[in-house]
Motif scaffolding. Structure first.
Motif, PDB file in Angstrom:
ATOM      1  N   GLN A  83       0.829  -1.204   0.000  1.00 32.02           N
ATOM      2  CA  GLN A  83       0.000   0.000   0.000  1.00 32.02           C
ATOM      3  C   GLN A  83       0.864   1.255   0.000  1.00 32.02           C
ATOM      4  N   GLU A  84       1.939   1.266   0.776  1.00 33.65           N
ATOM      5  CA  GLU A  84       2.838   2.421   0.813  1.00 33.65           C
ATOM      6  C   GLU A  84       3.534   2.624  -0.527  1.00 33.65           C
ATOM      7  N   ALA A  85       3.874   1.537  -1.198  1.00 32.58           N
ATOM      8  CA  ALA A  85       4.494   1.660  -2.525  1.00 32.58           C
ATOM      9  C   ALA A  85       3.523   2.319  -3.501  1.00 32.58           C
ATOM     10  N   GLY A  86       2.242   2.022  -3.359  1.00 34.58           N
ATOM     11  CA  GLY A  86       1.238   2.656  -4.206  1.00 34.58           C
ATOM     12  C   GLY A  86       1.043   4.134  -3.889  1.00 34.58           C
ATOM     13  N   TRP A  87       1.298   4.526  -2.634  1.00 33.73           N
ATOM     14  CA  TRP A  87       1.139   5.926  -2.248  1.00 33.73           C
ATOM     15  C   TRP A  87       2.240   6.797  -2.819  1.00 33.73           C
ATOM     16  N   LEU A  88       3.404   6.242  -3.016  1.00 34.43           N
ATOM     17  CA  LEU A  88       4.550   7.054  -3.424  1.00 34.43           C
ATOM     18  C   LEU A  88       4.761   7.069  -4.924  1.00 34.43           C
ATOM     19  N   THR A  89       3.705   7.088  -5.676  1.00 31.39           N
ATOM     20  CA  THR A  89       3.831   7.226  -7.122  1.00 31.39           C
ATOM     21  C   THR A  89       4.188   8.672  -7.445  1.00 31.39           C
ATOM     22  N   PRO A  90       4.790   8.908  -8.611  1.00 34.36           N
ATOM     23  CA  PRO A  90       5.159  10.295  -8.957  1.00 34.36           C
ATOM     24  C   PRO A  90       3.970  11.248  -9.040  1.00 34.36           C
ATOM     25  N   ARG A  91       2.785  10.713  -9.248  1.00 33.45           N
ATOM     26  CA  ARG A  91       1.596  11.561  -9.382  1.00 33.45           C
ATOM     27  C   ARG A  91       1.302  12.350  -8.110  1.00 33.45           C
ATOM     28  N   ILE A  92       1.582  11.784  -6.939  1.00 37.85           N
ATOM     29  CA  ILE A  92       1.231  12.482  -5.700  1.00 37.85           C
ATOM     30  C   ILE A  92       2.155  13.658  -5.421  1.00 37.85           C
ATOM     31  N   TRP A  93       3.292  13.725  -6.106  1.00 36.77           N
ATOM     32  CA  TRP A  93       4.229  14.823  -5.877  1.00 36.77           C
ATOM     33  C   TRP A  93       3.848  16.065  -6.668  1.00 36.77           C
ATOM     34  N   ILE A  94       2.880  15.980  -7.585  1.00 44.09           N
ATOM     35  CA  ILE A  94       2.538  17.113  -8.447  1.00 44.09           C
ATOM     36  C   ILE A  94       1.972  18.276  -7.634  1.00 44.09           C
ATOM     37  N   GLY A  95       0.982  18.009  -6.805  1.00 44.65           N
ATOM     38  CA  GLY A  95       0.352  19.074  -6.015  1.00 44.65           C
ATOM     39  C   GLY A  95       1.316  19.756  -5.062  1.00 44.65           C
ATOM     40  N   PRO A  96       2.018  18.998  -4.189  1.00 42.96           N
ATOM     41  CA  PRO A  96       2.980  19.665  -3.303  1.00 42.96           C
ATOM     42  C   PRO A  96       4.104  20.364  -4.052  1.00 42.96           C
ATOM     43  N   SER A  97       4.511  19.804  -5.206  1.00 40.10           N
ATOM     44  CA  SER A  97       5.586  20.445  -5.971  1.00 40.10           C
ATOM     45  C   SER A  97       5.139  21.785  -6.540  1.00 40.10           C
ATOM     46  N   ILE A  98       3.917  21.858  -7.038  1.00 41.23           N
ATOM     47  CA  ILE A  98       3.410  23.124  -7.587  1.00 41.23           C
ATOM     48  C   ILE A  98       3.320  24.180  -6.490  1.00 41.23           C
ATOM     49  N   LEU A  99       2.788  23.788  -5.338  1.00 42.56           N
ATOM     50  CA  LEU A  99       2.659  24.755  -4.240  1.00 42.56           C
ATOM     51  C   LEU A  99       4.032  25.189  -3.720  1.00 42.56           C
ATOM     52  N   SER A 100       4.972  24.252  -3.610  1.00 34.36           N
ATOM     53  CA  SER A 100       6.320  24.601  -3.152  1.00 34.36           C
ATOM     54  C   SER A 100       7.042  25.479  -4.174  1.00 34.36           C
ATOM     55  N   ALA A 101       6.846  25.195  -5.462  1.00 36.24           N
ATOM     56  CA  ALA A 101       7.466  26.019  -6.495  1.00 36.24           C
ATOM     57  C   ALA A 101       6.906  27.442  -6.460  1.00 36.24           C
ATOM     58  N   THR A 102       5.617  27.570  -6.166  1.00 34.82           N
ATOM     59  CA  THR A 102       5.017  28.897  -6.035  1.00 34.82           C
ATOM     60  C   THR A 102       5.688  29.677  -4.916  1.00 34.82           C
ATOM     61  N   LEU A 103       5.923  29.017  -3.784  1.00 37.02           N
ATOM     62  CA  LEU A 103       6.599  29.690  -2.665  1.00 37.02           C
ATOM     63  C   LEU A 103       8.036  30.042  -3.024  1.00 37.02           C
ATOM     64  N   LEU A 104       8.726  29.144  -3.723  1.00 35.85           N
ATOM     65  CA  LEU A 104      10.116  29.402  -4.094  1.00 35.85           C
ATOM     66  C   LEU A 104      10.212  30.575  -5.054  1.00 35.85           C
ATOM     67  N   VAL A 105       9.347  30.625  -6.052  1.00 37.16           N
ATOM     68  CA  VAL A 105       9.343  31.744  -7.003  1.00 37.16           C
ATOM     69  C   VAL A 105       9.037  33.047  -6.273  1.00 37.16           C
ATOM     70  N   GLU A 106       8.121  32.994  -5.333  1.00 42.59           N
ATOM     71  CA  GLU A 106       7.772  34.184  -4.561  1.00 42.59           C
ATOM     72  C   GLU A 106       8.969  34.686  -3.759  1.00 42.59           C
ATOM     73  N   LEU A 107       9.674  33.788  -3.099  1.00 44.64           N
ATOM     74  CA  LEU A 107      10.848  34.191  -2.323  1.00 44.64           C
ATOM     75  C   LEU A 107      11.959  34.716  -3.218  1.00 44.64           C
ATOM     76  N   LEU A 108      12.181  34.055  -4.360  1.00 45.75           N
ATOM     77  CA  LEU A 108      13.202  34.541  -5.290  1.00 45.75           C
ATOM     78  C   LEU A 108      12.852  35.930  -5.805  1.00 45.75           C
TER      79      LEU A 108
END
Length: 168
Positions: A83-108
């Motif tokens: 079940q944990e292997a199924g949770w860590l697919t690359p698809r789940i990183w899209i949402g947090p990555s977009i939000l984190s990139a928004t914060l990084l661009v804002e700080l830059l």
């Protein structure tokens, strides 16, 4: 400066909403880290860089490691590993990555444009001033807030133990 504050606040609100609505604990943890980072950016914009660093070090660092440890402790066995292997697919990183990139661009943008150095209304508090306030008139509040994590961890462990015994 006001736009940056609202953008970081929006990222914090969206990621916190996704923490609440996520069905998987790992997904909720990823969004919770983004929420802590967004709140740290808000503190930084408001002129409290020490509190922003504490937010990142304590909440996004130490407490999240503790939560991941509890999640790992609750999920034992072959079925949980699959079940944990199924949770860590690359698809789940899209949402947090977009939000984190928004914060990084804002700080830059804030550092690159020099808006932070031009803002005269921001007063930076020294760590000694913050500690005097936290360990002085707000000591009881700080200690009560720190004790809120213990019942949450004990409750999560208890709920996980009941589910495991029902499956066995």
């Amino acid at each position: 400066m006001t736009g940056a504050f609202y953008l970081a606040s929006l990222v914090a609100a969206v990621s916190t909403g996704l923490v609440i609505t996520s069905l998987n604990a790992v997904h909720a943890l990823l969004y919770l880290i983004v929420s802590f980072l967004a709140v740290a950016v808000v503190f930084f914009i408001l002129g409290a860089p020490f509190i922003a660093m504490l937010e990142i070090i304590i909440y996004a660092g130490a407490i999240m490691v503790l939560f991941v440890f509890v999640v790992m402790m609750l999920n034992l066995g072959r079925r949980a590993i699959e079940q944990e292997a199924g949770w860590l697919t690359p698809r789940i990183w899209i949402g947090p990555s977009i939000l984190s990139a928004t914060l990084l661009v804002e700080l830059l943008y804030l550092f690159g444009s020099g808006i932070l150095s031009q803002a005269g209304g921001i007063t930076v508090q020294a760590p000694k001033q913050v500690s005097v306030v936290l360990l002085g008139p707000y000591l009881v509040g700080v200690e009560l807030a720190s004790m809120l994590l213990l019942p949450g961890l004990v409750g999560a462990y208890h709920v996980g133990r009941q589910l495991k015994s029902e499956n066995a």
